[in-house]
Scaffold this motif. Structure first.
Motif, PDB file in Angstrom:
ATOM      1  N   GLU A 216       9.098 -78.582  68.349  1.00 45.62           N
ATOM      2  CA  GLU A 216      10.183 -78.233  69.254  1.00 45.62           C
ATOM      3  C   GLU A 216      10.878 -79.449  69.859  1.00 45.62           C
ATOM      4  O   GLU A 216      12.101 -79.469  70.013  1.00 45.62           O
ATOM      5  N   ASN A 217      10.131 -80.468  70.203  1.00 46.37           N
ATOM      6  CA  ASN A 217      10.711 -81.645  70.861  1.00 46.37           C
ATOM      7  C   ASN A 217      10.662 -82.900  69.987  1.00 46.37           C
ATOM      8  O   ASN A 217      10.783 -84.017  70.507  1.00 46.37           O
ATOM      9  N   TRP A 218      10.525 -82.723  68.691  1.00 51.00           N
ATOM     10  CA  TRP A 218      10.451 -83.887  67.805  1.00 51.00           C
ATOM     11  C   TRP A 218      11.808 -84.569  67.685  1.00 51.00           C
ATOM     12  O   TRP A 218      12.857 -83.931  67.596  1.00 51.00           O
ATOM     13  N   ASN A 219      11.754 -85.901  67.656  1.00 52.37           N
ATOM     14  CA  ASN A 219      12.934 -86.726  67.389  1.00 52.37           C
ATOM     15  C   ASN A 219      12.444 -87.997  66.714  1.00 52.37           C
ATOM     16  O   ASN A 219      11.687 -88.763  67.299  1.00 52.37           O
ATOM     17  N   TYR A 220      12.845 -88.223  65.481  1.00 48.65           N
ATOM     18  CA  TYR A 220      12.301 -89.326  64.694  1.00 48.65           C
ATOM     19  C   TYR A 220      12.867 -90.663  65.156  1.00 48.65           C
ATOM     20  O   TYR A 220      14.070 -90.788  65.416  1.00 48.65           O
ATOM     21  N   GLN A 221      11.991 -91.675  65.220  1.00 49.50           N
ATOM     22  CA  GLN A 221      12.421 -93.019  65.594  1.00 49.50           C
ATOM     23  C   GLN A 221      11.592 -94.060  64.855  1.00 49.50           C
ATOM     24  O   GLN A 221      10.364 -93.956  64.754  1.00 49.50           O
ATOM     25  N   PHE A 222      12.305 -95.070  64.318  1.00 52.86           N
ATOM     26  CA  PHE A 222      11.660 -96.213  63.660  1.00 52.86           C
ATOM     27  C   PHE A 222      11.192 -97.138  64.770  1.00 52.86           C
ATOM     28  O   PHE A 222      11.966 -97.899  65.324  1.00 52.86           O
ATOM     29  N   ILE A 223       9.906 -97.092  65.073  1.00 51.88           N
ATOM     30  CA  ILE A 223       9.416 -97.680  66.306  1.00 51.88           C
ATOM     31  C   ILE A 223       8.930 -99.116  66.166  1.00 51.88           C
ATOM     32  O   ILE A 223       9.034 -99.906  67.094  1.00 51.88           O
ATOM     33  N   GLU A 224       8.385 -99.494  64.995  1.00 49.97           N
ATOM     34  CA  GLU A 224       7.914-100.880  64.849  1.00 49.97           C
ATOM     35  C   GLU A 224       7.580-101.199  63.397  1.00 49.97           C
ATOM     36  O   GLU A 224       7.384-100.303  62.571  1.00 49.97           O
ATOM     37  N   ILE A 225       7.536-102.519  63.114  1.00 52.31           N
ATOM     38  CA  ILE A 225       7.044-103.031  61.840  1.00 52.31           C
ATOM     39  C   ILE A 225       5.776-103.818  62.142  1.00 52.31           C
ATOM     40  O   ILE A 225       5.800-104.774  62.907  1.00 52.31           O
ATOM     41  N   LEU A 226       4.674-103.393  61.552  1.00 52.18           N
ATOM     42  CA  LEU A 226       3.382-104.020  61.794  1.00 52.18           C
ATOM     43  C   LEU A 226       3.084-105.016  60.676  1.00 52.18           C
ATOM     44  O   LEU A 226       3.174-104.679  59.493  1.00 52.18           O
ATOM     45  N   GLU A 227       2.738-106.219  61.044  1.00 56.01           N
ATOM     46  CA  GLU A 227       2.482-107.259  60.052  1.00 56.01           C
ATOM     47  C   GLU A 227       1.325-106.874  59.142  1.00 56.01           C
ATOM     48  O   GLU A 227       1.404-107.042  57.922  1.00 56.01           O
ATOM     49  N   THR A 228       0.253-106.365  59.722  1.00 57.82           N
ATOM     50  CA  THR A 228      -0.888-105.891  58.924  1.00 57.82           C
ATOM     51  C   THR A 228      -1.473-104.636  59.566  1.00 57.82           C
ATOM     52  O   THR A 228      -1.489-104.506  60.797  1.00 57.82           O
ATOM     53  N   VAL A 229      -1.935-103.722  58.724  1.00 61.23           N
ATOM     54  CA  VAL A 229      -2.680-102.537  59.167  1.00 61.23           C
ATOM     55  C   VAL A 229      -3.902-102.416  58.266  1.00 61.23           C
ATOM     56  O   VAL A 229      -3.776-102.388  57.040  1.00 61.23           O
TER      57      VAL A 229
END
Length: 298
Positions: free
Chosen positions: A184-197
């Motif tokens: 219901e309240n979803w809104n997509y956002q490109f939040i970060e780029i992680l160097e390593t996971v």
């Protein structure tokens, strides 16, 4: 950017075609051209990214992804006046099996099956349809719902409506007999780029994290007027959804949390001590936690 480049080219032409210009003006215009080109350089945080949708979500026939899944559901048992927390751990295989034509477009058919062990027999087959539309956005069709998990040419902190192709307020699912509207309240956002996971023994570089919903901490004061911070897990409602994508692998990690605390109930006085000493992960009377992580890619 294009206009500045044309301006720079025009200045460059004036400088070097007019051989009668003295050395000072040549030097001045050359410096100006250099400054213009330099100002067009990329800002790593804000510049528009290249179209990397194929890189961050490769789709090829025969691909297999193996995930470990944790599924936790919450329910209040009225007979015992207690919260029942059910946990189920299993493995999920996603096989890009074939292609079909549907709604005048070519879709990849992803066959999803589950097993109690990573190398066991995978059963309970279902399908999801996926396609990359005009190299611009990823479409994932689950039943009657078509999501847009990724789009091309996005910058950090850009947002888009990943549920634009259905009425997200009308979608309901049942968890332990209770209705929940998860999107219901979803809104997509490109939040970060992680160097390593790092996930178990695997390490992924330049990972994108896409956020759909988040619950923020609340800054307030206690009864004595002292500043305090109420963390998400200490609140009455906790909603969180994230997905992580790695180059050449696609989705490597997913997390969804939709919880409602029993402390939000009208009869909260019965549980006040319980509420004061627990987090929503222990006192939720309704909702679910869903997590999955990539173990193997073939």
């Amino acid at each position: 950017m294009k206009a500045m480049t044309l301006l720079a080219v025009g200045l460059f032409t004036v400088v070097y075609k007019n051989v009668k210009m003295d050395y000072f003006y040549r030097l001045f215009y050359t410096a100006l051209v250099s400054l213009i080109f330099f100002s067009c350089g990329k800002n790593e945080d804000l510049a528009i990214l290249d179209n990397k949708i194929q890189q961050y979500y490769p789709l090829e026939l025969g691909q297999q992804r193996y995930y470990a899944v944790d599924s936790i559901t919450y329910d209040f048992d009225g007979n015992t006046s207690s919260i029942r927390i059910d946990t189920h751990q299993y493995f999920q295989k996603e096989l890009v099996n074939t292609v079909i034509q549907f709604t005048n477009a070519i879709w990849y058919v992803v066959e999803i099956s589950t097993s109690e062990s990573l190398d066991g027999d995978y059963l309970d087959h279902s399908i999801v349809l996926e396609r990359i539309e005009d190299n611009q956005r990823l479409l994932v069709k689950k039943g009657n719902l078509t999501f847009i998990p990724l789009v091309s040419y996005i910058s950090l902190y850009d947002e888009w409506d990943g549920t634009a192709m259905f009425n997200k307020s009308a979608v309901e699912i049942f968890i332990e007999g209770e209705k929940i509207k998860p999107y219901e309240n979803w809104n997509y956002q490109f939040i970060e780029i992680l160097e390593t996971v790092k996930i178990d023994q695997n390490t992924y570089n330049n990972v994108w994290r896409i956020n759909q919903i988040d619950t923020s901490s609340i800054n307030t004061t206690d009864n004595g007027g002292n500043p305090i911070q109420v963390k998400p897990e200490q609140q009455l409602f906790y909603n969180l959804a994230n997905e992580w994508y790695a180059p050449g692998r696609g989705l490597i990690k997913k997390e969804e949390i939709q919880l409602i605390s029993i402390c939000a109930s009208s009869s909260v006085n019965e549980y006040i001590d319980f509420c004061d000493t627990t987090t929503i992960f222990e006192n939720a009377e309704q909702g679910y936690i869903y997590r999955k992580k990539l173990l193997k890619f073939e």
